[in-house]
Design an enzyme around this catalytic site. Structure first.
Site: not given
Ligand code: GLP
Length: 250
Positions: A144, A137, A139, A68
């Site tokens: 989402e 959440n 995702h 993404d």
């Molecule tokens: C963002 C990214 C996700 C990631 C998530 C969790 O929203 N788009 O790909 O998994 O954050 O982030 P973290 O690894 O910092 O907890």
């Protein structure tokens, strides 16, 4: 089918995940990797960089596709996912820039960019390994909670909770992107192996829900229950609720 790669700390668990990827790259130096951003894969990437420096693995023939990108952020913005990938992996290993791919956050026509990225994913080929984090959440990528699982790459409006979670990286709430382009759930599930990284207490509840709860687009990561080979890499904190409810499964 879930395989657990668990250890007490993020660092130790990430090492197990890195070993999986290192083994894969040794066996298949032309592997296609699906890559993720966020804090979860940081130690994993650091271990891959080390293995590359030590000559254990090469990325010269590896191709990568990222999950993404934020809409509105150019690759030179220090919070863009393109920037993140260069900082944490691409610039530190021998991967060829032309073999790395992310959606463009600055494309004028978002729908056209989503179609381009979908076509590109088909052209690059099925990922041998897809790395994922999990949002608070549930995702994956930026898919989402919704009424349906998005099949292909789409432009996504981020939820309040995600915007809040991401705001820690920006100096004001106004600067936090409200949209992203994300690979779809159908595209994520194409991968031969999936590696989900989850660390810390904040992920404990959602990890249990995703892996053991109802399969529903309200918890996008729950779709992994239907995927073939899924590796769950987690530390003790993230495993706490699973162990409490389901015993010492890992
Ligand atoms: C963002 C990214 C996700 C990631 C998530 C969790 O929203 N788009 O790909 O998994 O954050 O982030 P973290 O690894 O910092 O907890």
């Amino acid at each position: 089918m879930f395989h657990f790669l668990c250890a007490s700390t993020k660092k130790e668990a990430s090492r197990l995940a890195a070993d999986l990827a290192i083994d894969l790259l040794k066996k298949n130096p032309e592997a296609v990797l699906g890559l993720a951003t966020g804090s979860s894969p940081l130690d994993f990437y650091a271990d891959l960089v080390e293995a590359n420096k030590a000559g254990q693995i090469s990325f010269k023939k590896v191709k990568s596709v990222n999950l993404d990108e934020y809409v509105g952020l150019a690759p030179d913005h220090d919070q863009s996912y393109a920037y993140f990938m260069h900082e944490n992996l691409f610039d530190k290993v021998d991967i060829l820039p032309e073999n790395t791919h992310l959606p463009s956050g600055t494309a004028k026509d978002l729908d056209a960019e989503c179609r381009r990225y979908h076509e590109l994913l088909l052209e690059v080929g099925t990922p041998d390994l897809q790395v994922l984090g999990i949002g608070n959440n549930g995702h994956i990528g930026f898919n989402e909670p919704a009424d349906v699982f998005p099949e292909n790459t789409s432009a996504v409006t981020l939820t309040e909770s995600t915007i809040r979670a991401n705001s820690r990286f920006f100096s004001s709430m106004d600067e936090v992107p409200k949209m992203a382009i994300s690979m779809g759930v159908g595209e994520i599930l194409r991968a031969k192996k999936i590696l989900l990284l989850a660390f810390g207490t904040a992920k404990a509840e959602i990890l249990e829900k995703a892996l053991f709860g109802e399969v529903t687009p309200r918890v996008p990561a729950s779709i992994l229950q239907t995927a073939g080979e899924v590796y769950i890499c987690a530390d003790d904190e993230a495993m706490a609720v699973i162990r409490e409810k389901h015993g010492a499964i890992a």
